[in-house]
Design an enzyme around this catalytic site. Structure first.
Site, short mmCIF file in Angstrom:
data_model
loop_
_atom_site.label_atom_id
_atom_site.label_comp_id
_atom_site.label_asym_id
_atom_site.label_seq_id
_atom_site.Cartn_x
_atom_site.Cartn_y
_atom_site.Cartn_z
N CYS A 177 0.49 51.45 73.10
CA CYS A 177 -0.12 51.13 73.46
C CYS A 177 -1.44 50.82 71.93
O CYS A 177 -0.85 50.55 70.89
CB CYS A 177 -1.34 52.26 73.60
SG CYS A 177 -0.73 53.44 71.97
N HIS A 230 -3.48 61.08 66.14
CA HIS A 230 -4.21 61.77 66.33
C HIS A 230 -5.16 62.44 66.37
O HIS A 230 -5.14 63.55 66.88
CB HIS A 230 -2.76 63.32 66.81
CG HIS A 230 -1.50 62.38 67.84
ND1 HIS A 230 -0.48 62.56 66.34
CD2 HIS A 230 -1.46 62.00 69.42
CE1 HIS A 230 0.33 62.01 67.26
NE2 HIS A 230 0.04 62.06 68.93
N ASN A 272 3.01 62.38 76.03
CA ASN A 272 2.78 61.21 77.29
C ASN A 272 3.74 60.87 77.34
O ASN A 272 4.19 60.38 78.74
CB ASN A 272 1.95 60.26 76.69
CG ASN A 272 2.37 58.99 75.76
OD1 ASN A 272 3.57 57.96 76.29
ND2 ASN A 272 2.27 58.83 74.42
N GLU A 290 -2.87 66.98 68.85
CA GLU A 290 -4.81 66.41 69.08
C GLU A 290 -5.68 67.32 69.40
O GLU A 290 -6.77 67.37 69.01
CB GLU A 290 -4.26 65.09 70.34
CG GLU A 290 -5.35 64.49 70.88
CD GLU A 290 -5.43 63.94 71.68
OE1 GLU A 290 -4.64 63.21 72.26
OE2 GLU A 290 -6.42 64.08 72.23
FE1 F3S Z 1 -2.91 55.23 72.73
FE2 F3S Z 1 -4.89 56.35 72.18
FE3 F3S Z 1 -4.49 56.95 74.57
S1 F3S Z 1 -3.49 56.65 70.85
S2 F3S Z 1 -1.75 56.90 74.01
S3 F3S Z 1 -4.72 54.65 73.07
S4 F3S Z 1 -5.73 57.71 73.11
#
Ligand code: F3S
Length: 289
Positions: A12, A72, A223, A124
């Protein structure tokens, strides 16, 4: 056998940014530490270790004059403890996590007790609570908040950025019932990250039409585990960290395989999984001939 990869795979934005910042810092300073794992992905940590970056869990273990804070984030109190030792902070906190941190601070300053929907032990979440001056609690069980005696007059609700929107909404609905019956004010801020939302929506769509889902990512990644749980409700699902973990028995009788990845998974690893599936499919077809 059809192999279909989701559109959103690989790192991401926040993880890519954290790795880039850490790599840049490692090129400038030798022997750099990160406070905690910079991302929850073993392959990435091994890559960073080769650049001289190592993860330490405690401020006392920091070797040099600078430390990298992971995507985090950390609490202001921990940041202050680091700075008081004249150690520079290279901050790679994801901007979406920082948004949640600022929301926690704003709520706490306005007199709200902050409830974070998330895993209490996740770095986090601990960091976000620190931004609320520890005037709050983290839980995934609404009863933990409901049983506070007395129930705080003002409750601010946030989410860990990587939680599932539907489950956060469920939690929020239950908390609304609790707050209304006890005359408490409730302020809800949706702090789930956009990337996670898109990945989860795509994963569910894909899982509905395939007969096997492979979720590529670290077993310690929150996630990635959420993606696997969502998909497992709809079809047979396996979480794999690398292509080497794919078992031939999983593919027996399968016609359509979906692939998604966690936010801290390198695109190269995802492509290796696709290539391995294609190779296994090919050799299976050859054996049948
Ligand atoms: Fe990635 Fe930030 Fe979302 S690390 S999963 S874009 S909170």
């Amino acid at each position: 056998m059809k192999i279909e990869k989701a559109r959103h795979t690989g790192f991401c934005f926040g993880v890519r940014r954290a790795i880039d910042l850490a790599e840049k810092a490692a090129a400038e300073r030798h022997g750099l530490d990160t406070l905690g794992a910079i991302v929850h992905n073993r392959q990435v940590l091994e890559h960073l270790a080769r650049l001289g970056i190592r993860a330490v869990n405690d401020i006392d273990d920091i070797r040099g004059k600078a430390v990298v804070i992971s995507s985090h984030g950390i609490s202001p109190q921990r940041a202050e403890a680091i700075r008081s030792r004249q150690i520079d902070i290279i901050d790679t906190t994801c901007p979406f996590v920082h948004r949640a941190q600022l929301a926690a601070r704003r709520l706490a300053k306005a007199g709200f007790f902050v409830a974070v929907y998330g895993e209490a032990e996740h770095p986090e979440v601990k960091g976000i609570l620190g931004w609320a001056q520890d005037k709050g609690i983290a839980t995934m069980d609404v009863q933990v908040v409901a049983s506070l005696d007395p129930l705080p007059r003002r409750i601010g609700l946030l989410s860990q950025t990587t939680q599932t929107p539907e489950q956060f909404a469920e939690f929020a609905k239950k908390l609304i019932d609790v707050a209304f019956t006890q005359n408490s004010e409730l302020h809800i801020i949706d702090t789930i990250c956009h990337d996670i939302r898109a990945r989860q929506a795509e994963a569910v769509k894909l899982a509905r039409k395939v007969d096997l889902m492979l979720v590529v990512g670290g077993r310690s990644s929150a996630n990635t585990n959420h993606l696997a749980q969502l998909c497992a409700r709809l079809t047979e699902t396996h979480l794999v960290e690398t292509a080497a973990e794919i078992q031939p028995s999983w593919l027996e009788g399968k016609r359509h395989i979906g692939i998604v990845s966690g936010a801290s998974t390198d695109e190269t690893t995802v492509n290796e999984v696709v290539a391995k599936l294609e190779e296994m499919n090919q050799s299976g077809a050859n054996l049948k001939r």
